[in-house]
Design a protein around this motif. Structure first.
Motif, mmCIF file in Angstrom:
data_model
loop_
_atom_site.group_PDB
_atom_site.id
_atom_site.type_symbol
_atom_site.label_atom_id
_atom_site.label_comp_id
_atom_site.label_asym_id
_atom_site.label_seq_id
_atom_site.Cartn_x
_atom_site.Cartn_y
_atom_site.Cartn_z
ATOM 1 N N THR A 136 1.237 -1.071 -0.259
ATOM 2 C CA THR A 136 -0.109 0.086 -0.231
ATOM 3 C C THR A 136 1.074 1.283 -0.305
ATOM 4 N N ARG A 175 0.565 5.159 -0.096
ATOM 5 C CA ARG A 175 -0.609 6.506 1.118
ATOM 6 C C ARG A 175 0.830 7.739 0.534
ATOM 7 N N THR A 189 -4.442 7.238 -1.274
ATOM 8 C CA THR A 189 -4.219 6.414 -1.538
ATOM 9 C C THR A 189 -3.528 5.453 -3.443
ATOM 10 N N HIS A 226 -2.871 -0.310 -2.998
ATOM 11 C CA HIS A 226 -4.302 -0.637 -1.985
ATOM 12 C C HIS A 226 -3.682 -2.107 -1.782
ATOM 13 N N SER A 235 4.347 2.298 2.376
ATOM 14 C CA SER A 235 3.510 2.793 3.446
ATOM 15 C C SER A 235 2.947 1.491 3.986
ATOM 16 N N PRO A 241 -8.911 2.717 -4.868
ATOM 17 C CA PRO A 241 -6.979 3.278 -5.087
ATOM 18 C C PRO A 241 -6.957 2.364 -6.214
#
Length: 257
Positions: free
Chosen positions: A11, A13, A22, A25, A61, A216
Motif C-alpha cells: 500500500t 499513500r 491512496t 492498496h 506505506s 485506489p
C-alpha cells in the motif's frame, strides 16, 4: 525458485497538507526470473508508482517487496535493475555511446562486471550499430529510446523496469520497437516489468498481464498470454490474440468502478 519480484500487500499513500491519497492498496504479485509482465490499467491506477516501489524510488506505506530475494534498496545498490522512462532523457551534448556510458561515470563504477556487454555491443543489440557517434538531435525518437534501453542494460541488470517507454512514439515506430523489445528480452533473458496504457501492446510484448484498477490502485486481474514465444505483429490478427484482448478489456471494465 526465488522470485525476481515479489510484492506482498503493498500500500502506498501520499500525504499532503490538504488530503491523503491512496495510490496503491494491498497489491500482491510476483514475477519469476526471466519473466515478462505487462502492467496495464487506466491513468491513476498506480502503475508507475508500483514500478517505483520495485525500483526503490518510492517507499511503501505498508507491505513488503523483494527483488531476487533482497530489498529493492539492496538490488539497486547491486545494480540488479535498470529503468527506462517514457522520455529517453539523453544528454544532448553527448553521443549515443557516451550516453550509454553515463551510468559508469555517475554511479562510481568505472568498469563493467566480467562478461557484461560493452556499450558498443549494447547499441548493436538494440539495432544502432553504426550510430555510436551520433548526437541525440541526429536520431529519431525511436532511435533515442533504443539508446535509453541500451543505457539501462549497461552492467547486465537482471531486472528491467520500463515505464511506458514507447507511449510518445508514433504507431509504426511503436510497433517496430515492440518487436525489438521481444527480441532483446529473448536474447538477454532479463526479467521485464513493462507499464502501458495499451491493451494491444500489453498482450503483444508480455507473457502475462497484471491489470490494475484505479481509485485506489489495486489488482483487478492477472491474465496469462497464451501465445507463441516467437511472435510478430501478424499475431494481433489471430483469434487467440483477440480473445486475450477481449478478456482484458472485460476485466478492466468490471473493476473500473
Amino acid at each position: 525458485m526465488t522470485a525476481a519480484v515479489d510484492c506482498r500487500n503493498v500500500t502506498v499513500r501520499f500525504v499532503t497538507d490538504r488530503r491523503t491519497v491512496t495510490a496503491l492498496h494491498d497489491v500482491s504479485f510476483d514475477v519469476e526470473p526471466g519473466g515478462f509482465l505487462s502492467l496495464l490499467g487506466p491513468s491513476g491506477c498506480g502503475k508507475s508508482t508500483l514500478l517505483r516501489v520495485v525500483a526503490d524510488l518510492v517507499a511503501p506505506s505498508s507491505g513488503t517487496t523483494t527483488v531476487f530475494g533482497t530489498t529493492p534498496a539492496e538490488a539497486r545498490a547491486a545494480r540488479a535493475l535498470g529503468f527506462v522512462f517514457q522520455d529517453a532523457a539523453l544528454l544532448p551534448w553527448r553521443t549515443a555511446i557516451q550516453n550509454v556510458e553515463l551510468p559508469l561515470e555517475v554511479g562510481g563504477a568505472r568498469s563493467l562486471p566480467p562478461g557484461a556487454p560493452t556499450p558498443k555491443e549494447l547499441l548493436k543489440l538494440v539495432g544502432l550499430e553504426g550510430w555510436e557517434n551520433s548526437f541525440p538531435h541526429e536520431l529519431s525518437g525511436g532511435m533515442r529510446q533504443r539508446v535509453s534501453i541500451a543505457r539501462a542494460l549497461l552492467g547486465g541488470p537482471r531486472l528491467l523496469l520500463m515505464d511506458e517507454p514507447f507511449g510518445a512514439l508514433d504507431e509504426i515506430t511503436r510497433d517496430r520497437l515492440n518487436e525489438e523489445l521481444r527480441r532483446i528480452w529473448a536474447e538477454t533473458g532479463t526479467t521485464i516489468l513493462f507499464v502501458t496504457h495499451s491493451v494491444y501492446e500489453a498482450v503483444f510484448v508480455g507473457e502475462q498481464v497484471l491489470v490494475l484498477a484505479a481509485n485506489p490502485g489495486r489488482v483487478a486481474a492477472r491474465v496469462a498470454v497464451d501465445l507463441p514465444r516467437d511472435r510478430d505483429l501478424t499475431i494481433r490478427e489471430t483469434p487467440e490474440f483477440i480473445r486475450i484482448v477481449a478478456g482484458l478489456r472485460d476485466a478492466m471494465g468490471r473493476r473500473a468502478a
